[in-house]
Design a protein around this motif. Structure first.
Motif, PDB file in Angstrom:
ATOM      1  N   THR A   1      -6.806  -0.660   8.796  1.00 10.61           N
ATOM      2  CA  THR A   1      -7.061  -0.987   7.389  1.00 10.61           C
ATOM      3  C   THR A   1      -6.767  -2.472   7.151  1.00 10.61           C
ATOM      4  N   PRO A   2      -7.345  -3.040   6.109  1.00  3.85           N
ATOM      5  CA  PRO A   2      -7.053  -4.452   5.807  1.00  3.85           C
ATOM      6  C   PRO A   2      -5.562  -4.715   5.587  1.00  3.85           C
ATOM      7  N   ARG A   3      -4.868  -3.766   4.961  1.00  3.20           N
ATOM      8  CA  ARG A   3      -3.441  -3.958   4.703  1.00  3.20           C
ATOM      9  C   ARG A   3      -2.640  -3.953   6.012  1.00  3.20           C
ATOM     10  N   THR A   4      -3.024  -3.088   6.957  1.00  6.11           N
ATOM     11  CA  THR A   4      -2.356  -3.068   8.257  1.00  6.11           C
ATOM     12  C   THR A   4      -2.594  -4.368   8.999  1.00  6.11           C
ATOM     13  N   LEU A   5      -3.816  -4.872   8.941  1.00  6.99           N
ATOM     14  CA  LEU A   5      -4.132  -6.147   9.588  1.00  6.99           C
ATOM     15  C   LEU A   5      -3.303  -7.274   8.968  1.00  6.99           C
TER      16      LEU A   5
ATOM     17  N   PRO B   1      -4.344   7.264  14.099  1.00 10.64           N
ATOM     18  CA  PRO B   1      -5.785   7.548  14.026  1.00 10.64           C
ATOM     19  C   PRO B   1      -6.426   7.103  12.707  1.00 10.64           C
ATOM     20  N   LYS B   2      -5.611   6.838  11.703  1.00 13.87           N
ATOM     21  CA  LYS B   2      -6.122   6.390  10.401  1.00 13.87           C
ATOM     22  C   LYS B   2      -6.165   4.868  10.309  1.00 13.87           C
ATOM     23  N   GLY B   3      -5.712   4.199  11.373  1.00 11.77           N
ATOM     24  CA  GLY B   3      -5.686   2.739  11.345  1.00 11.77           C
ATOM     25  C   GLY B   3      -4.581   2.190  10.476  1.00 11.77           C
ATOM     26  N   ARG B   4      -3.523   2.965  10.287  1.00 11.38           N
ATOM     27  CA  ARG B   4      -2.432   2.558   9.405  1.00 11.38           C
ATOM     28  C   ARG B   4      -1.090   2.514  10.138  1.00 11.38           C
TER      29      ARG B   4
ATOM     30  N   ASN C   1      15.209  -7.520  15.068  1.00 14.30           N
ATOM     31  CA  ASN C   1      14.716  -8.525  14.126  1.00 14.30           C
ATOM     32  C   ASN C   1      13.363  -8.147  13.548  1.00 14.30           C
ATOM     33  N   LEU C   2      12.494  -7.571  14.386  1.00 13.36           N
ATOM     34  CA  LEU C   2      11.175  -7.153  13.905  1.00 13.36           C
ATOM     35  C   LEU C   2      11.305  -6.018  12.892  1.00 13.36           C
ATOM     36  N   ALA C   3      12.152  -5.025  13.196  1.00 14.61           N
ATOM     37  CA  ALA C   3      12.370  -3.930  12.255  1.00 14.61           C
ATOM     38  C   ALA C   3      12.915  -4.470  10.931  1.00 14.61           C
ATOM     39  N   SER C   4      13.868  -5.375  11.007  1.00 11.41           N
ATOM     40  CA  SER C   4      14.444  -5.970   9.802  1.00 11.41           C
ATOM     41  C   SER C   4      13.391  -6.737   9.003  1.00 11.41           C
ATOM     42  N   TYR C   5      12.500  -7.438   9.722  1.00  6.85           N
ATOM     43  CA  TYR C   5      11.439  -8.192   9.055  1.00  6.85           C
ATOM     44  C   TYR C   5      10.577  -7.282   8.184  1.00  6.85           C
ATOM     45  N   TYR C   6      10.170  -6.147   8.747  1.00 12.38           N
ATOM     46  CA  TYR C   6       9.314  -5.239   7.981  1.00 12.38           C
ATOM     47  C   TYR C   6      10.083  -4.525   6.862  1.00 12.38           C
ATOM     48  N   ILE C   7      11.369  -4.281   7.066  1.00 11.89           N
ATOM     49  CA  ILE C   7      12.155  -3.657   6.001  1.00 11.89           C
ATOM     50  C   ILE C   7      12.297  -4.619   4.830  1.00 11.89           C
ATOM     51  N   ASN C   8      12.647  -5.862   5.126  1.00 16.57           N
ATOM     52  CA  ASN C   8      12.857  -6.851   4.069  1.00 16.57           C
ATOM     53  C   ASN C   8      11.572  -7.188   3.323  1.00 16.57           C
ATOM     54  N   ASN C   9      10.428  -6.968   3.972  1.00 11.29           N
ATOM     55  CA  ASN C   9       9.135  -7.277   3.348  1.00 11.29           C
ATOM     56  C   ASN C   9       8.339  -6.009   3.004  1.00 11.29           C
ATOM     57  N   ALA C  10       9.020  -4.879   2.999  1.00  6.07           N
ATOM     58  CA  ALA C  10       8.322  -3.604   2.785  1.00  6.07           C
ATOM     59  C   ALA C  10       7.549  -3.594   1.471  1.00  6.07           C
ATOM     60  N   ASP C  11       8.159  -4.073   0.396  1.00  2.00           N
ATOM     61  CA  ASP C  11       7.503  -4.035  -0.910  1.00  2.00           C
ATOM     62  C   ASP C  11       6.363  -5.044  -0.992  1.00  2.00           C
ATOM     63  N   ARG C  12       6.456  -6.130  -0.250  1.00  2.85           N
ATOM     64  CA  ARG C  12       5.378  -7.127  -0.258  1.00  2.85           C
ATOM     65  C   ARG C  12       4.171  -6.655   0.545  1.00  2.85           C
ATOM     66  N   LEU C  13       4.421  -5.883   1.606  1.00  2.00           N
ATOM     67  CA  LEU C  13       3.345  -5.542   2.540  1.00  2.00           C
ATOM     68  C   LEU C  13       2.792  -4.131   2.360  1.00  2.00           C
ATOM     69  N   GLY C  14       3.566  -3.227   1.766  1.00  2.00           N
ATOM     70  CA  GLY C  14       3.118  -1.840   1.635  1.00  2.00           C
ATOM     71  C   GLY C  14       3.526  -0.998   2.820  1.00  2.00           C
ATOM     72  N   VAL C  15       4.772  -1.163   3.275  1.00  2.00           N
ATOM     73  CA  VAL C  15       5.277  -0.420   4.433  1.00  2.00           C
ATOM     74  C   VAL C  15       5.617   1.013   4.046  1.00  2.00           C
TER      75      VAL C  15
ATOM     76  N   HIS D   1       7.899   1.124  15.727  1.00  2.00           N
ATOM     77  CA  HIS D   1       6.739   1.764  15.120  1.00  2.00           C
ATOM     78  C   HIS D   1       6.676   1.380  13.647  1.00  2.00           C
ATOM     79  N   LEU D   2       5.505   0.945  13.212  1.00  2.00           N
ATOM     80  CA  LEU D   2       5.254   0.598  11.807  1.00  2.00           C
ATOM     81  C   LEU D   2       4.163   1.480  11.247  1.00  2.00           C
ATOM     82  N   SER D   3       4.430   2.157  10.149  1.00  2.01           N
ATOM     83  CA  SER D   3       3.394   2.915   9.426  1.00  2.01           C
ATOM     84  C   SER D   3       3.188   2.287   8.062  1.00  2.01           C
ATOM     85  N   MET D   4       1.921   2.186   7.656  1.00  2.00           N
ATOM     86  CA  MET D   4       1.557   1.513   6.419  1.00  2.00           C
ATOM     87  C   MET D   4       0.945   2.485   5.414  1.00  2.00           C
ATOM     88  N   LEU D   5       1.012   2.114   4.146  1.00  2.00           N
ATOM     89  CA  LEU D   5       0.318   2.870   3.114  1.00  2.00           C
ATOM     90  C   LEU D   5      -1.173   2.816   3.342  1.00  2.00           C
TER      91      LEU D   5
END
Length: 341
Positions: A229-233, A260-263, A289-303, A337-341
């Motif tokens: 999905t565009p958001r995952t990209l 399989p959903k591209g998310r 550090n990568l996990a922390s990056y996505y947690i800290n930016n979860a609301d900005r990215l749609g994690v 592992h990262l899953s996106m909305l």
């Protein structure tokens, strides 16, 4: 016709089968893609993944509505305060006019004749009193309208408060759903991975009301021959821009979850790709550090959620322990592992 032509050009049963599958995929528009050969096999607890996805998505949607309601309440409160200030001003004006009217008395034909020295004086007095009456009428109408505006603003504020209570209750239920599902597989509250030095990601696009737009798997996945999905990209590119450039695999055919959903994407902890061993030393620090990056930016990215080193993070629960079966891939000790909305 395409399928027939390809099959005739190949020999052997195996080659024919490959050609047939490819031709059918081209005809119906289904991408033939898979994860990289060394992509981690995370196991497949379908029921757990479905519960976690629903709980996390429900929490995020409720929070977006809650935030939008709070924003609306703030705007309504500002409107209400402005109307209240106008009410005070109008009330003072009407009070002064009422006092003046009481002092000079109401105009009647008798008083107009008795108190007028001449016809011209009578007309001047009549005109002055008429102007006063018009002003008084306008102010009274404005005062009534202001009272009605204040009442409407107050009712709208009350509605927003009720909406916020509703969304808070939904968030609490979604948290309970996730905690029950994780508890069933041994998940308990855990310390997780937190870094205060994570770079701020560029926010992904949202709807005007703050909600996340629905997206399909319709852009090329740069890590496989599939789609995401565009958001995952966007989330993938933001992490790369922040310096997380080790091996990644996103789209995956089959199974449950978001791949399989591209998310979803799997980020190798080791620079050389996925290894069948738990990360240690600098590799583990990279994953932390990568996990922390996505947690800290979860609301900005749609994690939706993050899994790393036997722990899972969700916006409604925070970090919880995670049992993936004992293997490095299942326990996510060799990849984030990262899953996106």
């Amino acid at each position: 016709m395409v399928g027939t032509t390809i099959i005739r050009r190949r020999s052997g049963a195996a080659a024919s089968l490959v050609a047939l599958v490819t031709a059918i995929a081209l005809v119906i528009g289904t991408p033939v893609a898979s994860a990289a050969p060394d992509a981690p096999d995370e196991g497949d607890n379908k029921s757990l993944r479905e519960v976690l996805e629903a709980a996390s998505k429900g929490h995020i949607e409720a929070k977006a509505k809650l935030d939008n309601s709070k924003k609306r309440q703030k705007e309504l409160t500002a409107q209400y305060d402005a109307v209240q200030d106008r009410l005070v001003s109008l009330t003072d004006e009407v009070g002064l006019m009422a006092a003046e009217s009481y002092r000079v008395g109401r105009l009647t034909s008798v008083t107009l004749l008795l108190n007028s020295a001449s016809p011209a004086d009578m007309l001047d007095r009549a005109a002055g009193l008429e102007v006063m009456a018009q002003r008084e009428g306008r102010n009274l109408r404005a005062l009534t309208e202001a009272h009605e505006q204040a009442a409407r603003a107050k009712a709208a504020i009350d509605n927003e408060v009720r909406e916020q209570e509703k969304q808070v209750a939904i968030m609490a239920r979604k948290k309970q759903d996730a905690e029950r599902a994780l508890a069933a597989v041994g998940g308990q509250s855990s310390g997780g991975f937190v870094s205060t030095t994570s770079a701020a990601a560029k926010p992904a696009p949202r709807n005007s009301d703050g909600s996340w737009p629905s997206e399909s798997c319709n852009v090329d996945d740069p890590t496989t021959s599939g789609c995401i999905t565009p958001r995952t990209l966007h989330a993938l590119n933001q992490a790369k821009a922040a310096g997380f450039t080790r091996y990644v695999s996103c789209f995956r055919n089959g199974g449950s979850g978001e791949h399989p959903k591209g998310r979803a994407c799997d980020f190798s902890a080791e620079a050389g790709g996925f290894q069948n061993r738990a990360a240690t030393g600098g590799n583990r620090t990279y994953g932390n550090n990568l996990a922390s990056y996505y947690i800290n930016n979860a609301d900005r990215l749609g994690v939706l959620y993050v899994i790393w080193y036997r722990q899972i993070w969700m916006p409604g629960t925070g970090w919880r322990s995670y049992n993936g079966g004992g293997s490095p891939a299942g326990d996510h000790t060799n990849h984030v592992h990262l899953s996106m909305l």
